[in-house]
Design a protein around this motif. Sequence first.
Motif, short mmCIF file in Angstrom:
data_model
loop_
_atom_site.label_atom_id
_atom_site.label_comp_id
_atom_site.label_asym_id
_atom_site.label_seq_id
_atom_site.Cartn_x
_atom_site.Cartn_y
_atom_site.Cartn_z
N VAL A 194 0.77 -1.30 0.11
CA VAL A 194 0.04 -0.01 -0.02
C VAL A 194 1.12 1.33 -0.03
CG1 VAL A 194 -1.54 1.34 1.32
CG2 VAL A 194 -1.94 -1.12 1.21
N GLU A 195 1.85 1.30 0.83
CA GLU A 195 2.90 2.33 0.86
C GLU A 195 3.43 2.43 -0.51
OE1 GLU A 195 6.84 3.95 3.06
OE2 GLU A 195 5.79 2.01 3.92
N GLU A 196 4.02 1.59 -1.25
CA GLU A 196 4.48 1.49 -2.56
C GLU A 196 3.42 2.14 -3.57
OE1 GLU A 196 5.94 -2.58 -3.16
OE2 GLU A 196 7.68 -2.04 -2.01
N ALA A 197 2.21 1.72 -3.34
CA ALA A 197 1.13 2.26 -4.33
C ALA A 197 0.79 3.66 -3.90
CB ALA A 197 -0.03 1.26 -4.19
N GLY A 198 1.06 4.18 -2.72
CA GLY A 198 0.88 5.68 -2.56
C GLY A 198 -0.46 6.00 -2.26
N ILE A 199 -1.16 4.94 -1.74
CA ILE A 199 -2.47 5.16 -1.15
C ILE A 199 -2.61 5.56 0.12
CG2 ILE A 199 -4.80 3.99 -0.64
CD1 ILE A 199 -4.12 1.94 -2.99
N LYS A 200 -3.25 6.73 0.48
CA LYS A 200 -3.30 7.17 1.66
C LYS A 200 -4.58 7.63 2.10
CE LYS A 200 1.53 9.01 1.08
NZ LYS A 200 2.17 10.36 1.26
N LYS A 201 -5.50 7.59 1.37
CA LYS A 201 -6.96 7.98 1.86
C LYS A 201 -7.87 7.29 0.82
CE LYS A 201 -7.04 12.34 -0.67
NZ LYS A 201 -7.26 13.90 -0.58
N THR A 202 -9.30 7.25 1.02
CA THR A 202 -10.44 7.09 0.21
C THR A 202 -10.24 5.54 -0.37
OG1 THR A 202 -10.23 9.13 -0.83
CG2 THR A 202 -12.08 8.12 -1.70
N ALA A 203 -9.96 4.76 0.98
CA ALA A 203 -9.72 3.15 0.60
C ALA A 203 -10.30 2.47 1.68
CB ALA A 203 -8.30 3.06 0.37
N LEU A 204 -10.67 1.08 1.30
CA LEU A 204 -11.14 0.34 2.32
C LEU A 204 -10.12 -0.80 2.49
CD1 LEU A 204 -15.03 -0.28 1.10
CD2 LEU A 204 -14.09 0.36 3.66
N ILE A 205 -9.98 -1.24 3.72
CA ILE A 205 -9.03 -2.39 4.02
C ILE A 205 -9.87 -3.64 4.40
CG2 ILE A 205 -7.36 -3.30 5.44
CD1 ILE A 205 -6.79 -0.34 6.19
N LEU A 206 -9.78 -4.53 3.42
CA LEU A 206 -10.66 -5.88 3.78
C LEU A 206 -9.66 -7.07 3.87
CD1 LEU A 206 -12.88 -5.72 0.36
CD2 LEU A 206 -13.33 -4.72 2.52
N VAL A 207 -10.25 -7.70 5.00
CA VAL A 207 -9.28 -8.83 5.42
C VAL A 207 -10.09 -9.94 5.76
CG1 VAL A 207 -9.49 -7.94 7.66
CG2 VAL A 207 -7.44 -9.36 7.20
N GLY A 208 -9.51 -11.21 5.58
CA GLY A 208 -10.38 -12.38 5.87
C GLY A 208 -10.30 -13.49 4.98
N LYS A 209 -10.42 -14.68 5.17
CA LYS A 209 -10.13 -15.86 4.40
C LYS A 209 -11.43 -15.86 3.12
CE LYS A 209 -8.51 -18.99 7.83
NZ LYS A 209 -8.74 -20.15 8.55
N PHE A 210 -12.24 -15.05 3.16
CA PHE A 210 -13.15 -14.99 2.03
C PHE A 210 -12.46 -14.39 0.95
CE2 PHE A 210 -13.03 -10.57 3.70
CZ PHE A 210 -13.30 -9.75 2.30
N LEU A 211 -11.32 -13.85 0.89
CA LEU A 211 -10.50 -13.37 -0.13
C LEU A 211 -9.61 -14.37 -0.56
CD1 LEU A 211 -9.49 -9.80 1.52
CD2 LEU A 211 -10.92 -10.21 -0.53
N GLY A 212 -9.37 -15.63 -0.16
CA GLY A 212 -8.61 -16.74 -0.53
C GLY A 212 -9.36 -17.63 -1.40
N ASP A 213 -8.55 -18.59 -1.78
CA ASP A 213 -9.18 -19.65 -2.73
C ASP A 213 -9.82 -20.53 -2.35
OD1 ASP A 213 -7.25 -18.11 -4.84
OD2 ASP A 213 -5.81 -19.52 -4.19
N THR A 214 -10.22 -20.99 -1.10
CA THR A 214 -10.91 -21.96 -0.40
C THR A 214 -12.40 -21.44 -0.47
OG1 THR A 214 -9.10 -22.81 0.91
CG2 THR A 214 -11.13 -23.55 1.52
N TYR A 215 -13.16 -22.42 -0.79
CA TYR A 215 -14.57 -22.21 -0.83
C TYR A 215 -15.43 -23.43 -0.77
CZ TYR A 215 -15.70 -23.38 -5.65
OH TYR A 215 -15.74 -24.04 -6.66
N TYR A 216 -16.62 -23.24 -0.43
CA TYR A 216 -17.59 -24.51 -0.26
C TYR A 216 -18.82 -23.99 -0.64
CZ TYR A 216 -14.08 -26.43 2.82
OH TYR A 216 -12.85 -26.65 3.36
N ASN A 217 -19.69 -24.86 -1.38
CA ASN A 217 -20.98 -24.60 -1.99
C ASN A 217 -21.83 -24.53 -0.77
OD1 ASN A 217 -19.97 -24.74 -4.67
ND2 ASN A 217 -20.87 -26.36 -5.19
N SER A 218 -23.00 -23.56 -1.19
CA SER A 218 -24.13 -23.67 0.03
C SER A 218 -24.77 -24.79 -0.37
CB SER A 218 -24.73 -22.23 -0.04
OG SER A 218 -25.77 -22.27 -1.47
N LYS A 219 -25.87 -24.99 1.00
CA LYS A 219 -26.86 -26.11 0.60
C LYS A 219 -27.98 -25.68 -0.23
CE LYS A 219 -24.67 -28.88 3.28
NZ LYS A 219 -23.79 -30.05 2.52
#
Length: 254
Positions: A212-237
């Motif tokens: 983020v520092e290298e990209a120069g982003i300092k405002k107007t941005a969201l930080i998203l975190v969690g395994k939902f961003l990863g490759d693992t998923y399961y189908n719903s029932k």
Amino acid sequence: MKICFVGAGPGDPELITLKGYNRLSNADIVIYAGSLVNPKLLDYCKPNCEIHNSAYMDLDEIIAVMHRGVKEQKNVVRLQTGDFSIYGSVREQIEELHKLNLEYELVPGVSSFLGAASALEVEYTVPEISQSVIITRMEGRTPVPAKESIRSFASHNTSMAIFLSVQAISDVVSELTEGGYPLDTPCCVIYKATWPDQQVVRGMLSDIAQKVEEAGIKKTALILVGKFLGDTYYNSKLYDKEFAHEYRDSSTDK
């Protein structure tokens, strides 16, 4: 005549609701959050509409314009970024309107954390991975209740959308990891989600601050975190052919 609070959506001018568009296009006076709302939305206003940028106004000045507009029998729109129910400072405005006995209505909008999910093509609630979303922010000049610190929320290891905090990304990472997220947890920072100049930085908690520092982003941005961003998923029932419910029999019942 009423005062109408309208959620402008995350940035893309087409992501305002139809009701919000109708209110905006019929407004005689618009007070918009100029530091956050896409000015292209003002193209929906009438040519003679009186426009005010609230970035240069304090609360008293905003309320004074609203009050004058009502006395002049004009339609007043307060155009706020995303949906005003999230960090929109709407409560303090409507409390002032109550004191003046001024009528108002609220027209919700699409929050930026929803626009960000679509831009990233992700789902916050992935079966067996995460079924909850925490929306929060780092403490700054506006205090955060002690029980709602990022560190305390991090113990849940669920999906998290962090607003108004990218300028302190290193501190955010420290709070998240000390609270319980592993360093290899996927993380994404999205600058101006759904805007033409949208920028996405992907990584893990171990390297996102540097990226983020290298990209120069300092405002107007969201930080998203969690395994939902990863490759693992399961189908719903819900759409599983073996899963029956009131509208559909399972394949074994046919």
